[in-house]
Design a protein around this motif. Structure first.
Motif, short mmCIF file in Angstrom:
data_model
loop_
_atom_site.label_atom_id
_atom_site.label_comp_id
_atom_site.label_asym_id
_atom_site.label_seq_id
_atom_site.Cartn_x
_atom_site.Cartn_y
_atom_site.Cartn_z
N ARG A 1 -6.70 -0.06 -4.99
CA ARG A 1 -7.47 -0.33 -3.78
C ARG A 1 -8.94 -0.57 -4.13
O ARG A 1 -9.42 -0.11 -5.17
CB ARG A 1 -7.34 0.82 -2.80
CG ARG A 1 -5.96 0.91 -2.19
CD ARG A 1 -5.86 2.03 -1.18
NE ARG A 1 -4.49 2.18 -0.72
CZ ARG A 1 -3.98 1.51 0.31
NH1 ARG A 1 -4.71 0.65 0.97
NH2 ARG A 1 -2.73 1.70 0.67
N ASP B 1 -11.67 0.75 -3.30
CA ASP B 1 -12.67 1.82 -3.12
C ASP B 1 -12.51 2.86 -4.21
O ASP B 1 -11.52 2.88 -4.94
CB ASP B 1 -12.59 2.44 -1.71
CG ASP B 1 -11.31 3.18 -1.48
OD1 ASP B 1 -10.59 3.46 -2.47
OD2 ASP B 1 -11.01 3.49 -0.32
N SER C 1 -9.55 5.67 -3.27
CA SER C 1 -8.25 5.19 -2.79
C SER C 1 -7.81 5.92 -1.54
O SER C 1 -6.81 6.58 -1.50
CB SER C 1 -7.16 5.28 -3.86
OG SER C 1 -7.52 5.93 -4.97
N THR C 2 -8.69 5.80 -0.52
CA THR C 2 -8.43 6.52 0.72
C THR C 2 -7.26 5.94 1.49
O THR C 2 -6.69 6.58 2.35
CB THR C 2 -9.68 6.49 1.64
OG1 THR C 2 -10.10 5.14 1.73
CG2 THR C 2 -10.78 7.37 1.11
N GLY C 3 -6.92 4.70 1.22
CA GLY C 3 -5.80 4.09 1.94
C GLY C 3 -6.28 3.15 3.02
O GLY C 3 -5.51 2.35 3.54
N SER C 4 -7.58 3.22 3.33
CA SER C 4 -8.09 2.34 4.40
C SER C 4 -8.52 0.98 3.83
O SER C 4 -8.43 -0.04 4.50
CB SER C 4 -9.27 3.03 5.10
OG SER C 4 -10.21 3.41 4.13
N SER C 5 -8.96 0.99 2.58
CA SER C 5 -9.43 -0.26 1.96
C SER C 5 -8.26 -1.14 1.51
O SER C 5 -7.16 -0.61 1.28
CB SER C 5 -10.34 0.06 0.78
OG SER C 5 -9.69 0.99 -0.06
N PRO C 6 -8.46 -2.43 1.39
CA PRO C 6 -7.34 -3.33 1.07
C PRO C 6 -6.80 -3.14 -0.34
O PRO C 6 -7.51 -2.71 -1.23
CB PRO C 6 -7.96 -4.72 1.24
CG PRO C 6 -9.41 -4.52 1.04
CD PRO C 6 -9.74 -3.15 1.51
N GLY D 1 0.81 -1.23 0.00
CA GLY D 1 0.00 0.00 0.00
C GLY D 1 0.83 1.26 0.00
O GLY D 1 0.31 2.38 0.11
#
Ligand code: ADP
Length: 517
Positions: A186, A188, A191-196, A150
């Motif tokens: 990602r 979502d 691409s917020t960084g929270s999703s895998p 990531g």
């Protein structure tokens, strides 16, 4: 005592000093040129690098934005509908691949994207704009690892051609310079960084044209800096060359001046020696003269004609010698003139009263033209001496007949005494030398009369001019500044020859002639 050798500035090692400063200036100039060259080169590299960096940052920003947009589009327009339709994503299925391919192509349409790949976790190419690559392993770049975690990696430039090879391989083939972005895909839309992380997107852009533009810009700056340095270099070289020429000329001039100064110093010290010898001679000479005169009187009564003639010769020669010594001392040690109000008309009348006997004996007529009393500030004795020399020269030039015309007037607020004789005039061939000490054409002359006249008149702030008027003869013009205020002459103080002082300065040891004695 008199031969004291003075050390003059720049004497001896002067030319060495000049030479040293010249080479010092030259070295300094070359050094400064080197500094200018290096600084401008450094500056040009700095400026061009900054420009390249700015451009690259823009390209990188754009590439990241594109990658992010692709992530969104792929998620929204491919991942979600595919899972809803098929329950899972399998890109090996032609329909799924075509759907993803159409999404990708719609996004990168018209953009300078050379290639786009998506890697799955086993680093196999899950999708590529080149369909032949799908399912292949070993194509993923070595540094792809962190992207699967990531991490957003900094875009990198892949250069197939080295910068120095660019001019050799011109024009460059497309794809010579590429920008590669490794972007974690990602699950979502933003691409917020929270999703895998689902995989890694490799976006390769062909930036050859832009990169070459930057290289051209960089080269232009370097060339311009080099050019301006070369121009400055040439200008400085010209200036140094000129300065060298001027310095060389000055050096030669200084050496010449030093030589002149040394010879003048030698002459001055020699003059001092001669003056002190002349001073020592004067007293014994006076004793010889007066003794000869005394013996002459005694011999006259003893009717010894031979002895009388010999004594007369001793007297005449000692008189001539003492006149020469006096003239020389007057010239060599001029005294500072006093600043008394002096009536020139009165001084002239005094001289004429003293010399009129000699002039009458030589059948010389004196003509006076005075406009009135002329007052100057000065030393009466010295002025008497100067004008007396001029009158005596006139009488000697006319031999046994003639006219001495003396005019005193005011011209341009200056007193002008013009003394014109009816003799042969000044010889034009030697007129320039007549003020030189010891220059004489007379057998018994000392050549110091006119130099003394000039020295006295100039010490009064005046000047002397020699000329031959058209009417014939020689003319000496003595020009003196008038006294600021012309003093009021009291009744009875008179200016006529009748008031002339019989004890004239000339009679007190001035430049006597044989006959005047
Ligand atoms: P001296 O009288 O001892 O020669 P001066 O300095 O008075 O020295 O004069 C220098 C020379 O100038 C004279 O030898 C003479 O040749 C020339 N000179 C001076 N006065 C006259 C004059 N009135 N007319 C022509 N020549 C003159």
């Amino acid at each position: 005592m008199f031969g004291r050798k003075k050390e003059t500035p720049g004497q001896g090692n002067g030319s060495d000093e000049h030479g040293l400063s010249l080479s010092y200036a030259r070295t300094l100039s070359w050094l400064s040129l080197l500094v200018v060259l290096l600084t401008s080169l450094g500056l040009s590299f700095f400026i061009s690098n900054q420009a390249r960096q700015t451009l690259m940052e823009r390209q990188e920003g754009f590439a990241l934005l594109l990658a992010q947009n692709l992530n969104n589009q792929i998620f929204q327009r491919f991942a979600v509908p595919t899972i809803l339709t098929y329950g899972h994503i399998a890109l090996r299925q032609e329909q799924q691949y075509e759907r993803l391919d159409s999404v990708v192509r719609s996004v990168i349409e018209g953009l300078p994207v050379a290639r786009l790949r998506v890697y799955d976790f086993s680093r196999v190419v899950a999708y590529s704009t080149d369909a032949k690559e799908i399912g292949r392993k070993g194509l993923a770049p070595l540094n792809i690892g962190p992207a699967f975690q990531g991490e957003l990696l900094k875009p990198e430039i892949i250069a197939r051609v080295k910068v120095w090879q660019v001019p050799l391989l011109w024009p460059l083939e497309p794809g010579s310079y590429r920008l590669r972005v490794l972007y974690p895909l990602r699950g979502d839309a933003y691409s917020t960084g929270s999703s895998p992380v689902l995989g890694v997107l490799e976006l390769t852009q062909d930036i050859t044209a832009d990169y070459v533009q930057v290289l051209i810009f960089q080269a232009a700056i370097v060339v311009m800096c080099l050019l301006s340095s070369v121009i400055m270099f040439t200008l400085l070289l010209i200036i140094i060359h000129r300065a060298e020429r001027v310095l060389k000329w000055r050096m030669q001039k200084n050496i010449q001046l030093e030589k002149e100064l040394q010879s003048t110093e030698r002459l001055v010290s020699m003059g001092r020696v001669v003056a002190s010898i002349a001073h020592e001679i004067r007293n014994p000479l006076g004793i010889i003269r007066s003794t000869a005169e005394l013996l002459q009187r005694r011999a006259a009564s003893s009717s010894d004609k031979g002895t009388t003639r010999l004594l007369q010769a001793i007297y005449d020669e000692s008189l001539r010698l003492s006149q020469t010594v006096n003239d020389f001392l007057d010239y060599a040690r001029p005294r500072q003139p006093r600043q008394d109000p002096v009536d020139l008309e009165l001084v002239i009348n005094q001289i004429l009263a003293f010399v009129e006997g000699d002039f009458a004996r030589d059948h010389i007529v004196i003509e006076k033209h005075f406009q009135g009393p002329l007052w100057v500030l000065g030393d009466k004795d010295l002025l008497y001496r100067a004008l007396y020399n001029v009158f005596v020269n006139g009488r000697q030039a006319m031999k046994n007949e003639g006219t001495l015309d003396i005019r005193a007037s005011v011209r341009e607020e200056k007193a002008v005494i013009a003394v014109t004789d009816s003799g042969p005039g000044f010889d034009p061939d030697i007129i320039d030398k007549l003020f030189e000490p010891f220059f004489t054409t007379k057998e018994a002359g000392t050549g110091l009369g006119l130099p003394i006249v000039r020295s006295i008149i100039e010490s009064h702030g005046g000047s002397v001019r020699l000329m031959n008027p058209e009417s014939g003869g020689a003319r000496v013009e003595v020009i003196l500044p008038l006294a600021p205020q012309q003093p009021i002459v009291e009744n009875g103080s008179g200016t006529g020859a009748g008031n002339a002082d019989a004890e004239s300065p000339a009679a007190q040891g001035g430049r006597d002639e044989h006959s005047a004695a």
